[in-house]
Design an enzyme around this catalytic site. Structure first.
Site, short mmCIF file in Angstrom:
data_model
loop_
_atom_site.label_atom_id
_atom_site.label_comp_id
_atom_site.label_asym_id
_atom_site.label_seq_id
_atom_site.Cartn_x
_atom_site.Cartn_y
_atom_site.Cartn_z
N PRO A 133 0.81 -1.23 0.00
CA PRO A 133 0.00 0.00 0.00
C PRO A 133 0.85 1.28 0.00
O PRO A 133 0.50 2.25 -0.66
CB PRO A 133 -0.83 -0.13 1.29
CG PRO A 133 -0.90 -1.60 1.54
CD PRO A 133 0.39 -2.18 1.03
N CYS A 241 12.42 -10.75 -12.44
CA CYS A 241 11.11 -11.29 -12.87
C CYS A 241 10.38 -10.22 -13.67
O CYS A 241 9.72 -10.51 -14.68
CB CYS A 241 10.22 -11.63 -11.67
SG CYS A 241 10.95 -12.79 -10.54
N ARG A 246 7.98 -7.68 -18.43
CA ARG A 246 7.91 -6.48 -19.28
C ARG A 246 8.24 -6.80 -20.73
O ARG A 246 7.74 -6.16 -21.66
CB ARG A 246 8.89 -5.42 -18.77
CG ARG A 246 8.44 -4.81 -17.47
CD ARG A 246 9.57 -4.06 -16.81
NE ARG A 246 9.15 -3.56 -15.51
CZ ARG A 246 9.98 -3.16 -14.56
NH1 ARG A 246 11.30 -3.21 -14.75
NH2 ARG A 246 9.52 -2.72 -13.42
N ARG A 271 -19.25 1.39 -42.32
CA ARG A 271 -20.12 2.44 -41.78
C ARG A 271 -20.32 3.56 -42.82
O ARG A 271 -19.35 4.23 -43.20
CB ARG A 271 -19.48 3.02 -40.51
CG ARG A 271 -20.19 4.22 -39.93
CD ARG A 271 -21.50 3.85 -39.28
NE ARG A 271 -22.13 5.01 -38.66
CZ ARG A 271 -23.38 5.02 -38.23
NH1 ARG A 271 -24.15 3.95 -38.36
NH2 ARG A 271 -23.88 6.10 -37.67
N GLU A 366 3.99 -2.83 -13.69
CA GLU A 366 5.30 -3.28 -14.19
C GLU A 366 6.22 -2.08 -14.44
O GLU A 366 6.95 -2.04 -15.43
CB GLU A 366 5.13 -4.07 -15.49
CG GLU A 366 4.26 -5.29 -15.33
CD GLU A 366 5.05 -6.49 -14.87
OE1 GLU A 366 6.28 -6.41 -14.80
OE2 GLU A 366 4.40 -7.50 -14.56
N ASP A 370 6.45 6.81 -16.20
CA ASP A 370 7.44 7.76 -15.64
C ASP A 370 8.69 7.03 -15.15
O ASP A 370 9.81 7.49 -15.36
CB ASP A 370 6.84 8.51 -14.43
CG ASP A 370 5.62 9.33 -14.79
OD1 ASP A 370 5.49 9.74 -15.96
OD2 ASP A 370 4.78 9.55 -13.89
C1 LIG Z 1 -4.67 -3.95 -12.20
C2 LIG Z 1 -3.32 -3.94 -11.56
C3 LIG Z 1 -2.63 -5.15 -11.39
C4 LIG Z 1 -1.39 -5.17 -10.74
N1 LIG Z 1 -0.77 -6.39 -10.52
C5 LIG Z 1 0.34 -6.43 -9.69
C6 LIG Z 1 0.91 -7.69 -9.29
O1 LIG Z 1 0.46 -8.77 -9.74
N2 LIG Z 1 1.93 -7.68 -8.41
C7 LIG Z 1 2.46 -6.53 -7.89
O2 LIG Z 1 3.38 -6.61 -7.08
N3 LIG Z 1 1.95 -5.32 -8.27
C8 LIG Z 1 0.92 -5.24 -9.15
N4 LIG Z 1 0.37 -4.01 -9.52
C9 LIG Z 1 0.90 -2.81 -8.89
C10 LIG Z 1 1.65 -1.88 -9.83
O3 LIG Z 1 2.89 -2.45 -10.19
C11 LIG Z 1 1.77 -0.51 -9.15
O4 LIG Z 1 0.49 0.09 -9.19
C12 LIG Z 1 2.81 0.39 -9.80
O5 LIG Z 1 4.11 -0.09 -9.55
C13 LIG Z 1 2.71 1.85 -9.35
O6 LIG Z 1 2.70 1.94 -7.96
P1 LIG Z 1 1.56 2.83 -7.23
O7 LIG Z 1 0.25 2.44 -7.78
O8 LIG Z 1 1.79 2.71 -5.77
O9 LIG Z 1 1.85 4.30 -7.71
P2 LIG Z 1 2.93 5.38 -7.10
O10 LIG Z 1 4.29 4.71 -6.99
O11 LIG Z 1 2.34 5.96 -5.86
O12 LIG Z 1 2.98 6.43 -8.25
C14 LIG Z 1 1.98 7.48 -8.40
C15 LIG Z 1 2.46 8.40 -9.53
O13 LIG Z 1 3.72 9.00 -9.15
C16 LIG Z 1 4.67 8.77 -10.17
N5 LIG Z 1 6.01 8.65 -9.58
C17 LIG Z 1 6.41 7.79 -8.58
N6 LIG Z 1 7.73 7.94 -8.34
C18 LIG Z 1 8.18 8.90 -9.19
C19 LIG Z 1 9.47 9.49 -9.46
N7 LIG Z 1 10.56 9.10 -8.79
N8 LIG Z 1 9.56 10.46 -10.40
C20 LIG Z 1 8.46 10.84 -11.12
N9 LIG Z 1 7.22 10.32 -10.93
C21 LIG Z 1 7.09 9.35 -9.98
C22 LIG Z 1 4.24 7.50 -10.87
O14 LIG Z 1 4.76 7.41 -12.19
C23 LIG Z 1 2.71 7.66 -10.84
O15 LIG Z 1 2.29 8.43 -11.92
C24 LIG Z 1 -0.83 -3.96 -10.26
C25 LIG Z 1 -1.50 -2.75 -10.49
C26 LIG Z 1 -2.72 -2.73 -11.13
C27 LIG Z 1 -3.42 -1.42 -11.32
#
Ligand SMILES: Cc1cc2nc3c(=O)[nH]c(=O)nc-3n(C[C@H](O)[C@H](O)[C@H](O)COP(=O)(O)OP(=O)(O)OC[C@H]3O[C@@H](n4cnc5c(N)ncnc54)[C@H](O)[C@@H]3O)c2cc1C
Length: 387
Positions: A133, A241, A246, A271, A366, A370
């Site tokens: 989280p 992994c 990717r 269409r 993945e 950004d």
């Molecule tokens: C449907 C779905 C399936 C998924 N499946 C898996 C899974 O099987 N296993 C698993 O482990 N994870 C999984 N994920 C998680 C996914 O890998 C994360 O959502 C992703 O890594 C981004 O993390 P966050 O959502 O916490 O966003 P955050 O890290 O909070 O990022 C929020 C925003 O800030 C930006 N940001 C963050 N750091 C920086 C920086 N240094 N510079 C500039 N911008 C930045 C990001 O690009 C993004 O736009 C899944 C996600 C989804 C939505």
């Protein structure tokens, strides 16, 4: 099917067979109901064993009942699955690249024999727990802890956004081993029916709806020492992994874009407005020409990655470039295709809006767009700009 530069002419007989079998599966088993699954927010779980029989999970592994096909064959397979839906490709990616791959690369012989045949046939389902989280883009900040107690580890923590967790039999959980110096990250094979494990489904997604996503709660979960992946320590475990997954995404999204393009092309020819098909308008032809060119660029990148990977020369930064480029391409192409379908384009009767919605997840998971920009920036300049 769009293959403007005739790349498929280079495919081997085996690669063609894999492509054709995956296309047949998608046409017969996925296309008829995928719109309903997307609306309902469900994955067709009854197809999981059939996907195993067809060799969709980690087919590049040789042994343990797996066929050991080449990396290009694997890419072509991911492309065809994602032409059906990103949820389908995600299922195969997670099971293969994120669960079977680490067990094969870093597991003990007992772990491989126990899990690889069962995961390969789809008898067992796996998931990959890295994101937490409070730690998404920066997974090395993870708070999940494993404390040694005799010949067991006791795990505490929580993972979120985990594809397949509510339907998984085993989770590859990454956590810090607090009993070792500097608390290195280790991989634990956690059966989801162990005491203290919870896997709640995340509902209300507006993207990747035909895929099961959940969290993993770990509350004093006892795992025997034999269930720790012995062959890796540190972030290179989960990151290797992700490079594998990717690579599959770089291919897969080309399939989604191609499917959106083919749908728009067929629609434009059928269409009629102002006395004839909309495909006769220059504005619509411009959109088709742009889409076809973008998809072809994406295909070229994917094919080149496969060559480098088969030679053992592929660098993770090159995978970042292709993931970043091809997902953005598929996002743009599916949006243009959606436009071309007018009002019909916003329904589940046609694929482009579904692909567009899915691309919002693929753009984010993945490694977000950004984060891959930063990976490339660091590689090009030698100056990391993550913090
Ligand atoms: C449907 C779905 C399936 C998924 N499946 C898996 C899974 O099987 N296993 C698993 O482990 N994870 C999984 N994920 C998680 C996914 O890998 C994360 O959502 C992703 O890594 C981004 O993390 P966050 O959502 O916490 O966003 P955050 O890290 O909070 O990022 C929020 C925003 O800030 C930006 N940001 C963050 N750091 C920086 C920086 N240094 N510079 C500039 N911008 C930045 C990001 O690009 C993004 O736009 C899944 C996600 C989804 C939505």
């Amino acid at each position: 099917m769009l293959d403007y530069l005739g790349l498929e002419a280079d495919l081997t007989t085996e690669e063609r067979m894999i492509r054709d079998e995956a296309r047949r599966f998608v046409d017969e088993e996925i296309r008829p109901d995928i719109g309903d699954h997307f609306e309902a927010g469900t994955f067709p779980t009854e197809l999981i064993p059939e996907m195993g029989e067809l060799g969709f999970y980690a087919p590049t592994i040789d042994g343990y009942g797996l066929p050991g096909v080449g990396d290009r064959a694997y890419g072509v397979l991911m492309q065809e699955l994602e032409a059906g839906d990103s949820g389908l490709r995600s299922m195969a990616s997670v099971q293969g690249a994120l669960v079977m791959h680490p067990i094969h690369a870093f597991g003990s012989e007992e772990q491989k024999e126990r899990w690889l045949p069962a995961l390969g046939t789809g008898e067992a389902v796996g998931c990959f727990g890295l994101t937490e989280p409070e730690h998404g883009s920066n997974p090395s900040g993870m708070q999940t802890r494993a404390e040694k107690d005799g010949d067991e580890y006791v795990l505490n923590g929580s993972k979120t956004w985990i594809t397949n967790s509510p339907i998984a039999d085993v989770a590859v959980v990454w956590g810090r081993d607090t009993s070792a110096e500097e608390s290195p990250v280790r991989g634990f094979l956690v059966e989801t029916d162990r005491d203290g494990v919870t896997t709640n489904e995340i509902h209300d997604k507006l993207s990747m709806r035909a895929s099961v996503t959940g969290d993993i709660g770990l509350d004093d979960v006892r795992v025997p020492e034999e269930d720790v992946l012995p062959g890796v320590e540190g972030m290179k475990g989960p990151l290797s992994c992700l490079t594998q997954a990717r690579y599959g995404i770089s291919w897969g999204v080309v399939g989604a874009a191609r499917d959106a393009f083919e749908t728009a092309l067929e629609y434009a020819k059928g269409r009629d407005q102002f006395g004839g098909p909309i495909a006769r308008f220059q504005m619509q032809q411009d959109k088709l020409a742009e889409m076809a060119t973008k998809i072809t660029n994406g295909q070229l990148m994917a094919y080149r990655l496969a060559e480098l990977k088969e030679r053992g020369e592929l660098r993770n930064q090159q995978v970042s470039m292709a993931k970043r480029h091809n997902v953005r391409m598929a996002r743009e192409v599916s949006r243009t295709a959606r436009e071309m379908l007018g009002g019909n384009g916003i329904t589940t009767d046609y694929s482009p809006m579904r692909h567009l919605a899915n691309m919002e997840t693929v753009y984010t998971y993945e490694g977000t767009h950004d984060i891959h920009t930063l990976v490339l920036g660091a590689d090009l300049t030698g100056i990391p700009a993550f913090e």
